[in-house]
Design a protein around this motif. Sequence first.
Motif, PDB file in Angstrom:
ATOM      1  N   GLU A 371       0.829  -1.208   0.000  1.00 57.61           N
ATOM      2  CA  GLU A 371       0.000   0.000   0.000  1.00 57.61           C
ATOM      3  C   GLU A 371       0.865   1.261   0.000  1.00 57.61           C
ATOM      4  O   GLU A 371       0.599   2.217  -0.731  1.00 57.61           O
ATOM      5  N   GLN A 372       1.923   1.243   0.812  1.00 62.63           N
ATOM      6  CA  GLN A 372       2.826   2.379   0.862  1.00 62.63           C
ATOM      7  C   GLN A 372       3.525   2.611  -0.473  1.00 62.63           C
ATOM      8  O   GLN A 372       3.742   3.752  -0.892  1.00 62.63           O
ATOM      9  N   THR A 373       3.866   1.528  -1.146  1.00 68.15           N
ATOM     10  CA  THR A 373       4.551   1.640  -2.438  1.00 68.15           C
ATOM     11  C   THR A 373       3.633   2.229  -3.488  1.00 68.15           C
ATOM     12  O   THR A 373       4.037   3.094  -4.284  1.00 68.15           O
ATOM     13  N   VAL A 374       2.361   1.789  -3.497  1.00 69.78           N
ATOM     14  CA  VAL A 374       1.393   2.344  -4.452  1.00 69.78           C
ATOM     15  C   VAL A 374       1.205   3.833  -4.193  1.00 69.78           C
ATOM     16  O   VAL A 374       1.178   4.651  -5.125  1.00 69.78           O
ATOM     17  N   GLN A 375       1.095   4.213  -2.923  1.00 66.47           N
ATOM     18  CA  GLN A 375       0.940   5.629  -2.586  1.00 66.47           C
ATOM     19  C   GLN A 375       2.174   6.433  -2.991  1.00 66.47           C
ATOM     20  O   GLN A 375       2.065   7.595  -3.425  1.00 66.47           O
ATOM     21  N   LEU A 376       3.345   5.827  -2.857  1.00 63.60           N
ATOM     22  CA  LEU A 376       4.573   6.501  -3.276  1.00 63.60           C
ATOM     23  C   LEU A 376       4.542   6.803  -4.770  1.00 63.60           C
ATOM     24  O   LEU A 376       4.896   7.914  -5.197  1.00 63.60           O
ATOM     25  N   VAL A 377       4.102   5.836  -5.552  1.00 67.32           N
ATOM     26  CA  VAL A 377       4.038   6.034  -7.005  1.00 67.32           C
ATOM     27  C   VAL A 377       3.010   7.111  -7.351  1.00 67.32           C
ATOM     28  O   VAL A 377       3.187   7.875  -8.311  1.00 67.32           O
ATOM     29  N   GLU A 378       1.948   7.196  -6.575  1.00 66.14           N
ATOM     30  CA  GLU A 378       0.932   8.225  -6.809  1.00 66.14           C
ATOM     31  C   GLU A 378       1.485   9.622  -6.519  1.00 66.14           C
ATOM     32  O   GLU A 378       1.132  10.599  -7.184  1.00 66.14           O
ATOM     33  N   LYS A 379       2.403   9.714  -5.534  1.00 67.72           N
ATOM     34  CA  LYS A 379       2.918  11.028  -5.109  1.00 67.72           C
ATOM     35  C   LYS A 379       4.140  11.458  -5.906  1.00 67.72           C
ATOM     36  O   LYS A 379       4.299  12.645  -6.219  1.00 67.72           O
ATOM     37  N   ASN A 380       5.040  10.515  -6.215  1.00 64.62           N
ATOM     38  CA  ASN A 380       6.268  10.857  -6.937  1.00 64.62           C
ATOM     39  C   ASN A 380       6.052  10.609  -8.429  1.00 64.62           C
ATOM     40  O   ASN A 380       5.640   9.524  -8.837  1.00 64.62           O
ATOM     41  N   GLU A 381       6.335  11.609  -9.246  1.00 67.08           N
ATOM     42  CA  GLU A 381       5.997  11.520 -10.669  1.00 67.08           C
ATOM     43  C   GLU A 381       7.043  10.793 -11.508  1.00 67.08           C
ATOM     44  O   GLU A 381       6.906  10.681 -12.716  1.00 67.08           O
ATOM     45  N   GLY A 393       1.213  -6.436 -11.311  1.00 64.48           N
ATOM     46  CA  GLY A 393       0.657  -7.736 -10.953  1.00 64.48           C
ATOM     47  C   GLY A 393       0.831  -8.049  -9.482  1.00 64.48           C
ATOM     48  O   GLY A 393       0.027  -8.760  -8.881  1.00 64.48           O
ATOM     49  N   GLU A 394       1.880  -7.512  -8.882  1.00 65.51           N
ATOM     50  CA  GLU A 394       2.148  -7.747  -7.455  1.00 65.51           C
ATOM     51  C   GLU A 394       1.477  -6.699  -6.575  1.00 65.51           C
ATOM     52  O   GLU A 394       0.955  -7.009  -5.506  1.00 65.51           O
ATOM     53  N   LEU A 395       1.479  -5.439  -7.046  1.00 58.17           N
ATOM     54  CA  LEU A 395       0.987  -4.338  -6.211  1.00 58.17           C
ATOM     55  C   LEU A 395      -0.450  -3.939  -6.508  1.00 58.17           C
ATOM     56  O   LEU A 395      -1.083  -3.244  -5.720  1.00 58.17           O
ATOM     57  N   GLY A 396      -0.974  -4.354  -7.660  1.00 59.96           N
ATOM     58  CA  GLY A 396      -2.269  -3.862  -8.102  1.00 59.96           C
ATOM     59  C   GLY A 396      -2.064  -2.691  -9.040  1.00 59.96           C
ATOM     60  O   GLY A 396      -0.944  -2.318  -9.379  1.00 59.96           O
ATOM     61  N   SER A 397      -3.126  -2.077  -9.469  1.00 61.58           N
ATOM     62  CA  SER A 397      -3.038  -0.994 -10.449  1.00 61.58           C
ATOM     63  C   SER A 397      -2.173   0.149  -9.932  1.00 61.58           C
ATOM     64  O   SER A 397      -2.262   0.556  -8.779  1.00 61.58           O
ATOM     65  N   LEU A 398      -1.291   0.651 -10.810  1.00 59.95           N
ATOM     66  CA  LEU A 398      -0.408   1.771 -10.496  1.00 59.95           C
ATOM     67  C   LEU A 398      -0.653   2.892 -11.497  1.00 59.95           C
ATOM     68  O   LEU A 398      -1.030   2.640 -12.649  1.00 59.95           O
ATOM     69  N   PRO A 399      -0.416   4.135 -11.111  1.00 59.33           N
ATOM     70  CA  PRO A 399      -0.485   5.231 -12.085  1.00 59.33           C
ATOM     71  C   PRO A 399       0.706   5.157 -13.039  1.00 59.33           C
ATOM     72  O   PRO A 399       1.801   5.608 -12.703  1.00 59.33           O
ATOM     73  N   VAL A 400       0.481   4.586 -14.203  1.00 59.37           N
ATOM     74  CA  VAL A 400       1.572   4.377 -15.153  1.00 59.37           C
ATOM     75  C   VAL A 400       2.179   5.700 -15.603  1.00 59.37           C
ATOM     76  O   VAL A 400       3.368   5.775 -15.921  1.00 59.37           O
ATOM     77  N   SER A 401       1.389   6.753 -15.572  1.00 59.53           N
ATOM     78  CA  SER A 401       1.906   8.065 -15.992  1.00 59.53           C
ATOM     79  C   SER A 401       3.017   8.557 -15.068  1.00 59.53           C
ATOM     80  O   SER A 401       3.795   9.439 -15.431  1.00 59.53           O
ATOM     81  N   HIS A 402       3.115   7.994 -13.861  1.00 53.52           N
ATOM     82  CA  HIS A 402       4.179   8.354 -12.927  1.00 53.52           C
ATOM     83  C   HIS A 402       5.325   7.346 -12.949  1.00 53.52           C
ATOM     84  O   HIS A 402       6.241   7.442 -12.134  1.00 53.52           O
ATOM     85  N   SER A 403       5.231   6.369 -13.855  1.00 51.14           N
ATOM     86  CA  SER A 403       6.207   5.273 -13.861  1.00 51.14           C
ATOM     87  C   SER A 403       7.138   5.382 -15.064  1.00 51.14           C
ATOM     88  O   SER A 403       6.750   5.854 -16.144  1.00 51.14           O
ATOM     89  N   PHE A 404       8.352   4.929 -14.849  1.00 53.09           N
ATOM     90  CA  PHE A 404       9.354   4.835 -15.917  1.00 53.09           C
ATOM     91  C   PHE A 404       9.809   3.385 -15.945  1.00 53.09           C
ATOM     92  O   PHE A 404      10.313   2.871 -14.943  1.00 53.09           O
ATOM     93  N   ASP A 405       9.614   2.726 -17.093  1.00 49.44           N
ATOM     94  CA  ASP A 405       9.986   1.311 -17.204  1.00 49.44           C
ATOM     95  C   ASP A 405      11.355   1.195 -17.863  1.00 49.44           C
ATOM     96  O   ASP A 405      11.501   1.423 -19.073  1.00 49.44           O
ATOM     97  N   GLY A 406      12.377   0.843 -17.061  1.00 48.63           N
ATOM     98  CA  GLY A 406      13.735   0.716 -17.591  1.00 48.63           C
ATOM     99  C   GLY A 406      13.864  -0.385 -18.611  1.00 48.63           C
ATOM    100  O   GLY A 406      14.673  -0.299 -19.543  1.00 48.63           O
ATOM    101  N   THR A 407      13.060  -1.424 -18.467  1.00 51.83           N
ATOM    102  CA  THR A 407      13.097  -2.531 -19.428  1.00 51.83           C
ATOM    103  C   THR A 407      12.649  -2.078 -20.802  1.00 51.83           C
ATOM    104  O   THR A 407      13.298  -2.362 -21.816  1.00 51.83           O
ATOM    105  N   ILE A 408      11.539  -1.343 -20.863  1.00 55.16           N
ATOM    106  CA  ILE A 408      11.009  -0.878 -22.150  1.00 55.16           C
ATOM    107  C   ILE A 408      11.950   0.156 -22.769  1.00 55.16           C
ATOM    108  O   ILE A 408      12.186   0.146 -23.987  1.00 55.16           O
TER     109      ILE A 408
END
Length: 871
Positions: A371-381, A393-408
């Motif tokens: 829960e804390q990790t999901v909230q972190l992603v919501e707060k940090n862009e 898949g592990e954390l549940g839905s995340l705001p992808v707009s705040h995420s950077f995928d190093g693999t992609i």
Amino acid sequence: MAEKIVLIDGHSILNRAFYGVPDLTNADGLHTNAVYGFLNIMFKILDQEKPEYLTVAFDVHAPTFRHEMFEEYKGTRKPMAEELRQQVPVIKEVLQAMGVKIIEKAGLEADDILGTISRMSERRGLEVSVISGDRDLLQLATEHVKIRIPKTKKGQTEIEDYYAEDVLNVYQVTPTEFIDLKALMGDTSDNIPGLPGVGEKTATKIITEYHSIENAHEHASELKPPRASKAIIEHWDLAVLSKTLATIKLDAEIDYEFADAKLGNLYTDEAYVYFQKLQFKNLLGRFETSELSNKIEDAFETITNKEKAEQIFTDAAKAERVGIALCKNTEDVLPLFADLAEFAGIALCCSDEHVYYIKTGNDISSAWLKEQTVQLVEKNECCIFFDVKNAMGELGSLPVSHSFDGTIAAYLLNPLKSDYTGEDVARERLNLLIEDKLPDDSKACYEAYTGWKAAPILQEQLKENNMWKLFVDVEMPLVETLYDMEQCGVRVEADELKAYGEKLGVRIHELEQEIYEEAGEIFNINSPKQLGVILFEKMGLQGGRKTKTGYSTAADVLEKLAPEYPIVAKILEYRQMAKLKSTYADGLAGFIQADGRIHGKFHQTITATGRLSSAEPNLQNIPVRMELGRLIRKVFIPEDGFVFVDADYSQIELRILAHCSGDDMLINAYRQAQDIHRITASQVFHVPFDEVTDLQRRNAKAVNFGIVYGISSFGLSQDLSISRKEAAEYIDQYFLTYPGIKTFLDNTVASAREHGYVETLFGRRRPMPELKSSNYMQRSFGERVAMNAPIQGTAADIIKVAMIGVSRRLKEKQMKSRLVLQVHDELLIETYIPELEQVEEILKEEMERAADLKVPLLVDMHTGNNWYEAK
């Protein structure tokens, strides 16, 4: 005890390693097996000898005195393999980084350098070990000079040792006499011609008796057998030449100081960087942990206190960016079941100074940490993960707009690789090699650190390559779409699937009996060897192709024979039925989960062109050319109260070709909604539009789609069962009809050669190393890929944009309908019946406006109570 020196014959050992070690390449595609093998041999020798001095001698690729004297023998050696040649400068750089003395001189071969230094060393009172795969160096053996010859047996390196006494025992000649032995018997690998008809046995007998070729020549009439006597008389000049070629210089003019060869610390920081780049993980254990690794690991801190963990999350939310890695406890879990491992903690990194591993247990529960990790992603862009979809898949839905995928990001920068993990990015972008056998928490910390450290680098490189917009607007939003599709899955009627499998089983059994009857015996139809014997030996079918292991029974061979031989047609059908049953009828059943649905995986980082791939199971390879294959789609059904809507782009790749080529005729044909295949047939076959036959249209269709894939006259002749000449005429006429296409394809290949890559309309790059290959087949393949990749890649980009748009609008309108499958140019929507009209409108709008082309994008849509009906 006397000091020791080890002298290594550089090219000889590198060559031996190249052919003794299986091919290896690093992430940049550089072949590394020879370098790896060389280093292993060198380290083994050094571990055994523990010398005070070390020198490696290399040949210089310039004429030596032998070449200059004997021009006619130049070039008798096989040219060096390209994969080996590119490793020569690499091993030199590695050795220099390790502080190893390297010596080479134009006009001298490595043998002459080694011979000279061995005598200098012996006079200095040193014990000498000369390492070479070339037995010519046995002439250097003395009581204090040992020749060591590595050999590979059953994958292990063994070393044969020869002092002077050993040479005499094994070869019956002294080291000096070994030169004369070589002069008589020759050695083609070393440009030593020898005497015609004189082999090792005869040469040995002559030299043991006469001790030199000169003495043997004086007693030529006494030599046995008579052919040896005749050879040394008639070809004496050749014997003298051979002895000169075989003799290693012991007094060559070289600039050599023993102080320069003094062995120091080989495991330098500079060498460590080379070993990282070359990906020699097994050899890194010889180094003390690098300064960089030490510094990073010093920053690792395990957190078990909830209050401190809360503060870390608070601080991370305010950071410029944060690297995040999930950790599972895989210690007691087989790799196959790694996904099922227990969630153990999360690593966070916001700076070089601190990498926190927050561990579950005590008062930190898994649920709270997630829960804390999901909230972190919501707060940090800017939250950096490797594989955001997997994290969702592990954390549940995340705001992808705040995420950077190093693999992609890494995939876009080099889509030709197979791995884009944190370890790969650490190695390629940070010169940091992460060891394999680290605890799970340390791996997570390294991954979080790598994400934090490498994200700005990856971002800058994406911008430099004009792919930042593709990353931000297409690939990252697509992550959420694919996650939703995987979570939703697609319903499968298990009973129907079972019945389909039973139906296939009946047909397979019927075909087996018919094949056995025609063959006149029972055999293993699945055994290529047995099948080849039956068809081409027992039954005497013409057109077989013999290989080293027997007759080829590959599909292309059998397909040519099928029209003439009924048994072959039945074998091909049997194979298709067996494939359908094992892969789909039986295979799909294992993927049906408790909710009655298959939740397959969609991968963004597999194909070089940007196409998505599906797995667990692969639903993109369902056969569509045969009715029984298409019938498998009947088992895919919507939920009660829903129907399937299938939307498929119409001729999207040809439309993209029309746009990219700017060919007026093709563009106008599409704008006027004409039958493109009939138009092409009319032009290519010189018949009025209304008189084009169905066969001519089918052939024109093959040409249209073949051109997109860079088809050759040979390929087209095979597809249409026509002569190569006819096929060439079809293609020539096609380019006369659409001259803009010919110009576009030629310019695309030329640009790929110049820049090393091709691009889609969305800026996606596909590197083209094949065009620089020395192999004609590889270059030809590269040309075809260069023609096709911009077209196929653009089609992949367009369908991705459409998927994002469709999925987003369904969500925004809070509709029950959902996107469940994508197969290349086709989307499948599980549609809530009251929303049917609205879904069709959304599909049409989002798919047809996914790209602004010079020709319209059209979509074919169908509705059905199963996927078969909808398609």
